[in-house]
Write a protein that holds these residues in place. Structure first.
Motif, PDB file in Angstrom:
ATOM      1  N   HIS A 154       1.046  -1.013  -0.010  1.00  0.00           N
ATOM      2  CA  HIS A 154       0.112  -0.003   0.129  1.00  0.00           C
ATOM      3  C   HIS A 154       0.957   1.443  -0.236  1.00  0.00           C
ATOM      4  CE1 HIS A 154       1.103  -0.991   4.475  1.00  0.00           C
ATOM      5  NE2 HIS A 154       0.949   0.780   4.255  1.00  0.00           N
ATOM      6  N   ASN A 155       0.207   2.531  -0.572  1.00  0.00           N
ATOM      7  CA  ASN A 155       0.718   3.354  -0.799  1.00  0.00           C
ATOM      8  C   ASN A 155       2.630   3.537  -1.160  1.00  0.00           C
ATOM      9  OD1 ASN A 155      -1.482   4.521   0.582  1.00  0.00           O
ATOM     10  ND2 ASN A 155      -0.146   4.594   3.201  1.00  0.00           N
ATOM     11  N   ILE A 156       3.050   2.625  -2.111  1.00  0.00           N
ATOM     12  CA  ILE A 156       3.890   2.659  -2.847  1.00  0.00           C
ATOM     13  C   ILE A 156       3.597   2.892  -3.992  1.00  0.00           C
ATOM     14  CG2 ILE A 156       3.886   0.676  -2.763  1.00  0.00           C
ATOM     15  CD1 ILE A 156       7.148  -0.264  -2.353  1.00  0.00           C
ATOM     16  N   GLN A 157       4.779   2.944  -4.521  1.00  0.00           N
ATOM     17  CA  GLN A 157       4.557   3.415  -6.587  1.00  0.00           C
ATOM     18  C   GLN A 157       4.787   1.864  -7.028  1.00  0.00           C
ATOM     19  OE1 GLN A 157       7.014   6.477  -8.047  1.00  0.00           O
ATOM     20  NE2 GLN A 157       6.914   5.965 -10.380  1.00  0.00           N
ATOM     21  N   LYS A 158       4.135   1.369  -8.293  1.00  0.00           N
ATOM     22  CA  LYS A 158       4.570   0.596  -9.190  1.00  0.00           C
ATOM     23  C   LYS A 158       4.326   0.702  -9.978  1.00  0.00           C
ATOM     24  CE  LYS A 158       1.720  -1.427  -5.457  1.00  0.00           C
ATOM     25  NZ  LYS A 158       0.603  -0.501  -4.457  1.00  0.00           N
ATOM     26  N   ASP A 159       5.187  -0.325 -10.903  1.00  0.00           N
ATOM     27  CA  ASP A 159       5.599  -0.022 -12.434  1.00  0.00           C
ATOM     28  C   ASP A 159       5.687  -1.145 -13.395  1.00  0.00           C
ATOM     29  OD1 ASP A 159       5.889   1.780 -14.767  1.00  0.00           O
ATOM     30  OD2 ASP A 159       7.898   2.697 -13.683  1.00  0.00           O
ATOM     31  N   PHE A 160       5.933  -0.986 -14.445  1.00  0.00           N
ATOM     32  CA  PHE A 160       6.235  -2.349 -15.579  1.00  0.00           C
ATOM     33  C   PHE A 160       6.907  -2.267 -16.474  1.00  0.00           C
ATOM     34  CE2 PHE A 160       3.714  -3.277 -19.438  1.00  0.00           C
ATOM     35  CZ  PHE A 160       3.564  -4.814 -19.606  1.00  0.00           C
TER      36      PHE A 160
END
Length: 303
Positions: free
Chosen positions: A114-120
């Protein structure tokens, strides 16, 4: 030595593979909070104007589902669009493998989703046979497959692959090619990165989803093909001793395709593997777009 495709998708843009780098403080690197996919592609044998991708839609759907375990909403159609553009930009000239990856990309030390950036990101590499098509030798691993109650095994979560890595190295360093893992109940589960099939008395037997296996896309393909060929299919728990007296055993996976097993521990399996060969020939024809009944499994990318 891997030959990587020159273009990668990274931080919402296409860049050179060499410039697609992450920080040593990246959250996923420390906690295994990533999920990946893997699919194969080949240049169309009939024309140099297109690339063939095997079951692109299913691979994108599974990665989208895996991302949900990370609290990340990544639609399957977005993944598909990026992979298609990735292939068009790279225009591979030989058989290749695509690795899409979702991960927690923030820089930090607190394990959380939670409250954390994700990327791809997406990258690829040339890939022929991952395992010998002539057959491999396997050992029963001393490491057991995790349980779904402790890890979301319906997804390809990167942190879960420490067990696969331990099992694979144990197998290779003790003179084998691959490891077969049992589950917590002592039943046959899967190999380090492949599903497993057993042939006995003309029946095709494989552990079901209740045995903590990965929901393999190649596995699903094999089951569909076998059913269409009139081969009897049984999904059930498999005992270790069944492997030792089987008529045939083979592994299936995106990288492994269909790989026959020649020996398990010190037990040699029969040299003749008619069902394995029939399924492998059919799968090869499908991936090369030579079977009109399965053309919906092959996505054609114009280049």
């Amino acid at each position: 030595m891997h030959n990587f495709l020159p273009i990668a998708y990274f931080q919402n843009q296409f860049v050179s593979f060499e410039s697609a780098n992450i920080s040593i403080a990246t959250h996923a690197l420390h906690y295994g909070t990533g999920a990946f996919g893997g699919l194969r592609g080949i240049p169309d044998p009939e024309t140099d104007q297109q690339i063939l991708l095997f079951r692109l839609d299913r691979h994108c759907q599974r990665l989208s589902s895996s991302a949900k375990f990370l609290n990340y909403n990544l639609p399957a159609d977005k993944i598909e669009q990026i992979i298609i553009e990735f292939v068009q930009k790279n225009q591979p000239q030989t058989s290749f493998y695509i690795r899409p990856f979702v991960y927690t990309s923030d820089l930090g030390i607190a394990p959380r989703l939670h409250n954390i950036q994700k990327d791809f990101f997406v990258y690829g590499l040339e890939l022929g046979d991952y395992l010998s098509p002539d057959g491999i030798n396997c050992r029963i691993s001393s490491w057991h497959r995790q349980e779904d109650r402790s890890l979301p095994l319906r997804g390809k979560i990167s942190g879960a692959y420490i067990t696969s890595s331990l099992a694979k190295t144990e197998a290779v360093e003790s003179g084998f090619d691959e490891a077969i893992l049992l589950n917590s109940q002592g039943k046959v589960c899967e190999a380090s990165g492949m599903n497993i099939f057993v042939v006995r008395n003309g029946q095709l037997i494989t552990p079901g989803f209740d045995q903590d296996i990965l929901e393999g896309i190649t596995r699903d393909s094999v089951l569909t093909i076998a059913k269409d060929l009139g081969i009897e299919i049984i999904e059930r728990p498999v005992d270790k001793t069944e492997l030792l007296i089987a008529d045939e055993v083979f592994l299936s996976g995106t990288a492994a395709k269909i790989t026959p097993v020649k020996r398990i521990e010190n037990y040699h399996l029969p040299e003749q593997k008619p069902i394995t060969e029939k399924l492998r020939e059919k799968l090869t024809a499908i991936t090369e777009n030579r079977d009109s009944n399965y053309q919906h499994w092959v996505y054609k990318v114009k280049i």
